[in-house]
Scaffold this active site. Sequence first.
Site, PDB file in Angstrom:
ATOM      1  N   HIS A 122       0.867  -1.181   0.000  1.00 41.71           N
ATOM      2  CA  HIS A 122       0.000   0.000   0.000  1.00 41.71           C
ATOM      3  C   HIS A 122       0.909   1.237   0.000  1.00 41.71           C
ATOM      4  O   HIS A 122       2.026   1.194   0.529  1.00 41.71           O
ATOM      5  CB  HIS A 122      -0.845  -0.054   1.280  1.00 41.71           C
ATOM      6  CG  HIS A 122      -1.865   1.029   1.417  1.00 41.71           C
ATOM      7  ND1 HIS A 122      -1.552   2.307   1.835  1.00 41.71           N
ATOM      8  CD2 HIS A 122      -3.195   1.022   1.211  1.00 41.71           C
ATOM      9  CE1 HIS A 122      -2.656   3.031   1.879  1.00 41.71           C
ATOM     10  NE2 HIS A 122      -3.672   2.281   1.499  1.00 41.71           N
ATOM     11  N   ASP A 199       3.049  -4.665   8.008  1.00 45.11           N
ATOM     12  CA  ASP A 199       1.826  -3.876   7.858  1.00 45.11           C
ATOM     13  C   ASP A 199       0.662  -4.860   7.993  1.00 45.11           C
ATOM     14  O   ASP A 199       0.395  -5.661   7.086  1.00 45.11           O
ATOM     15  CB  ASP A 199       1.835  -3.185   6.493  1.00 45.11           C
ATOM     16  CG  ASP A 199       0.532  -2.443   6.209  1.00 45.11           C
ATOM     17  OD1 ASP A 199      -0.449  -2.641   6.939  1.00 45.11           O
ATOM     18  OD2 ASP A 199       0.502  -1.669   5.229  1.00 45.11           O
ATOM     19  N   GLN A 202      -4.582  -5.190   6.950  1.00 44.87           N
ATOM     20  CA  GLN A 202      -5.629  -6.067   6.398  1.00 44.87           C
ATOM     21  C   GLN A 202      -5.585  -7.463   7.008  1.00 44.87           C
ATOM     22  O   GLN A 202      -6.236  -8.384   6.513  1.00 44.87           O
ATOM     23  CB  GLN A 202      -5.494  -6.161   4.869  1.00 44.87           C
ATOM     24  CG  GLN A 202      -5.634  -4.835   4.154  1.00 44.87           C
ATOM     25  CD  GLN A 202      -7.007  -4.186   4.332  1.00 44.87           C
ATOM     26  OE1 GLN A 202      -7.957  -4.816   4.805  1.00 44.87           O
ATOM     27  NE2 GLN A 202      -7.123  -2.925   3.973  1.00 44.87           N
ATOM     28  N   LYS A 225     -10.467  -0.373  10.698  1.00 41.55           N
ATOM     29  CA  LYS A 225     -10.665  -1.542   9.836  1.00 41.55           C
ATOM     30  C   LYS A 225     -11.027  -2.771  10.667  1.00 41.55           C
ATOM     31  O   LYS A 225     -11.207  -3.862  10.123  1.00 41.55           O
ATOM     32  CB  LYS A 225      -9.398  -1.822   9.027  1.00 41.55           C
ATOM     33  CG  LYS A 225      -9.058  -0.715   8.020  1.00 41.55           C
ATOM     34  CD  LYS A 225      -7.819  -1.079   7.239  1.00 41.55           C
ATOM     35  CE  LYS A 225      -7.204   0.076   6.495  1.00 41.55           C
ATOM     36  NZ  LYS A 225      -8.027   0.618   5.416  1.00 41.55           N
ATOM     37  N   CYS A 363      -4.798   2.459  -3.712  1.00 37.38           N
ATOM     38  CA  CYS A 363      -3.556   2.979  -3.119  1.00 37.38           C
ATOM     39  C   CYS A 363      -2.431   1.951  -3.276  1.00 37.38           C
ATOM     40  O   CYS A 363      -1.628   1.751  -2.335  1.00 37.38           O
ATOM     41  CB  CYS A 363      -3.729   3.350  -1.646  1.00 37.38           C
ATOM     42  SG  CYS A 363      -4.963   4.603  -1.365  1.00 37.38           S
TER      43      CYS A 363
END
Length: 412
Positions: A122, A199, A202, A225, A363
Amino acid sequence: MLDIDTIRNDFPILREKVYGKPLVYLDNAATTHKPQSVLDRVINHYSRQNSNCHRGAHFLSEQASAAYESARESVRSFINAQSPAEIIFTRGTTESINLVAESFGRKFVRADDEIIITQMEHHSNIVPWQRLCESRGARLKVLPMNKKGMLKLDRLSKLITENTKLLCVSYVSNTLGIVNPIREIIDLAHRYDVAVLVDAAQAVQHIPLDVQEMDCDFLAFSGHKMYAETGIGVLYGKQRWLEAMPPYQSGGGMIGNVGLRESTYAELPLKFEAGTANAAGAISLQAAIDYLQEIGLDAIVNYENELINRAVESIASLEGVIVYGDFPQRCGVVSFNLENAHPYDVGMILDKLAIAVRSGNHCAQPLMEHLGISGTVRISLALYNTPQEIDKLIAGVEKCRDMIGSRYVTTK
Ligand code: C6P
């Protein structure tokens, strides 16, 4: 087994109508909706204990400070960090990554050093490293992907040199939904003494995380999220790194003593939390964690796995549809295109059917360049989505095909 009707009832926004139709919300990777229990906890905070954390000695301030630190402890336990000192509250994944780029970068990255990112990141896990490398005279290296959308892990050991300081990689791609073999990646990097930032934006809402078991050096995620408020996120860092790193921002709350010429800094984690804390955000994150744990993470994982498999199979079986990525483990996300149709057009028609998806580059422009396209239609699932909603999506995509893809070329 999840009681989906009860779960859906927990989310007031799911009762809203869009264009007079029931909302089918398949844009959860962008942000999830909030259960009533999270909303209630925030209202309770502002109604009964609102005050500035770690500032006053009065009753309400102590209540707010205790609630904020209790939220930190919930996050610690949720990702199994060793100590609450390793949990820094931020505004979200983006700020967490910027914190590491700025602070780790200032302390540990010199001219000719190297940072490795991957081709599927991202923008939030690309641009901060570009800026760091530019400012330090360091080199940014990229671990490429193959045609199936998987990282070329056999290239990693060749990319690493004695100047490599940090590897930055997403656990789950926000665009393809691939689950990267994070343990294997971290083990390999550590063999060469390279620190790893994960990261987990997600991953955190779909996969139980154990930072000690993963052995990552840093891990970043966003509250919004995972059913909490916007404006709250987490940076996990191993204590020895965080101790060695200088403050990110400065101001109230992150200090020990302040003189007019020089100052000392607070102990972890407050050293990295300058300014008034987002107590309501942290409390909403705690409420979201409580909500997930009450339902049971294992049950959520099983349900979401079934749903994503059903979604990918149904979408892939449609004529004239290209699904991106071919890999063993997928999580939360399916990206696809209708042949001869722009993803924005597909997204617009689906919207008129009250089906919310995301269209565009998500993104992740370098990933799009690798795929040779400008964008995709992306669906992303949460625990409140249902097989019936997948059926509505399929009918919607067929309608799009009839309306705009009449000249589509069949690939099957
Ligand atoms: N992805 C999406 O629709 P923030 O904005 O700081 O909460 O999260 C940034 C971010 C970082 N890494 C990954 C893997 C992400 O998916 C995101 C946010 C959203 O895919 C908005 S672009």
